[in-house]
Design an enzyme around this catalytic site. Structure first.
Site: not given
Ligand code: NAD
Length: 242
Positions: A9, A152
Site C-alpha cells: 500500500g 477495523y
Molecule cells: P490510505 O487509505 O491513505 O492508503 C492505503 C494504501 O493501501 C493505498 O496505497 C491503497 O492502494 C492500499 N490498499 C488498500 N487496500 C489494498 C489491498 N487490498 N491490496 C493492496 N493495497 C491496498 O491509508 P493510510 O492512512 O496511509 O493508512 C496506512 C496504514 O496505516 C493502514 O493500515 C491504516 O489502517 C494505518 N493507520 C492509519 C492511521 C491514520 O491516521 N491515517 C492511523 C492508524 C493506523
C-alpha cells in the site's frame, strides 16, 4: 549489497512515506496497490531520487496469488527481501447494528489476513537467510477500541496478537517482528472523517497535533540497531494512549 523492502500500500499516505524513508535509508523498494500499479508512480520516482531502485506491483494483499506475485517480482528483480512492512489497510466504518457481515470480513481480509499471507511467503526465505525484519502497521484503535470501528479495531488488535506470536516463532531464526500503532495521522483515510470527530480526537491527544512520524519509527525497527527489539508495539500517537 543493498537490502530490499516490500511495503504494501505505498501509493499514498503512510505507505508512501515509509517507502520514501526506507529508500533514503538505502533499501530497494517494492510496493503494491490495488488496481493500476501506475498509481504508485509518484512513490517509485521519488524513491529512485535516493539512488536506489524501486518498483510497484498491482496486487490485492488479501489474495494469496497476488501476494505471491509481489514476492516473485521482488525476488526476480532484487534477489531477496530483507524487510516486510504490512501497511495496506482499509476502513468500512459503521455502528455495530448497521455493520454488514461483508464489511466486517472485508476489513479483516485486507488488514489482517493479508499479513498472514505476506508473512507466510516472506518468512520462508528470511529463515533460510537467518535475517528478517517484519513490521505490521496496527493502530491506536487496535489498543483502545473505537465506536463505529468494530471491524477495523478487531483487525488491528488481531495484528498485534499475530505480531507477538510470530516474534516468538521466529526470534531464534534472526527475524524480528514488531508492530507500529499510529494515532491520528493526516492522510486521505483521516481526511474522510467528519470535522466534529476530528475535533474530539484532538481533545484526547496530549501533543495537540496530528501525527506524521510513522516512517521514522518503521525505519528504526527495520534497522540493525533494533536487532534486540521484537514482539513490541511502538505507539506513535502523540500520547493518545498510554
Ligand atoms: P490510505 O487509505 O491513505 O492508503 C492505503 C494504501 O493501501 C493505498 O496505497 C491503497 O492502494 C492500499 N490498499 C488498500 N487496500 C489494498 C489491498 N487490498 N491490496 C493492496 N493495497 C491496498 O491509508 P493510510 O492512512 O496511509 O493508512 C496506512 C496504514 O496505516 C493502514 O493500515 C491504516 O489502517 C494505518 N493507520 C492509519 C492511521 C491514520 O491516521 N491515517 C492511523 C492508524 C493506523
Amino acid at each position: 549489497m543493498s537490502k530490499t523492502a516490500i511495503v504494501t500500500g505505498g501509493s499514498r499516505g503512510i505507505g508512501k512515506e515509509i517507502c520514501l524513508r526506507l529508500a533514503k535509508d538505502g533499501f530497494n523498494i517494492v510496493t503494491c496497490c490495488t488496481g493500476d500499479a501506475s498509481k504508485a508512480d509518484a512513490t517509485i520516482n521519488a524513491c529512485k531520487e535516493f539512488g536506489v531502485d524501486a518498483m510497484a506491483v498491482a496486487a490485492d494483499v488479501s489474495n494469496a496469488e497476488d501476494v505471491q506475485k509481489i514476492f516473485d517480482a521482488a525476488k526476480e528483480k532484487f534477489g531477496s527481501v530483507e524487510v516486510l512492512v504490512n501497511n495496506a489497510g482499509i476502513t468500512k466504518d459503521n455502528l455495530m447494528l448497521r455493520m454488514t457481515e461483508d464489511d466486517f470480513m472485508k476489513v479483516l481480509d485486507v488488514n489482517l489476513k493479508s499479513a498472514f499471507l505476506t508473512c507466510k511467503v516472506a518468512t520462508k526465505d528470511m529463515m533460510r537467510a537467518k535475517y528478517g525484519r517484519i513490521i505490521n502497521i496496527s493502530s491506536v484503535v487496535g489498543l483502545m477500541g473505537n465506536a463505529g470501528q468494530a471491524n477495523y479495531s478487531a483487525s488491528k488488535a488481531g495484528l498485534i496478537g499475530f505480531t507477538k506470536s510470530l516474534a516468538k516463532e521466529f526470534g531464534a531464526k534472526g527475524i524480528t517482528v514488531n508492530a507500529v500503532a499510529p494515532g491520528f495521522i493526516e492522510t486521505e483515510m483521516t481526511d474522510a472523517l467528519p470535522e466534529d470527530v476530528k475535533a474530539n480526537y484532538m481533545t484526547q491527544i496530549p501533543r495537540k497535533r496530528l501525527g506524521a512520524d510513522i516512517a521514522a519509527a518503521v525505519s528504526f525497527l527495520a534497522s540493525d540497531d533494533a536487532d534486540y527489539i521484537t514482539g513490541q508495539v511502538l505507539s506513535v500517537d502523540g500520547g493518545m494512549r498510554m
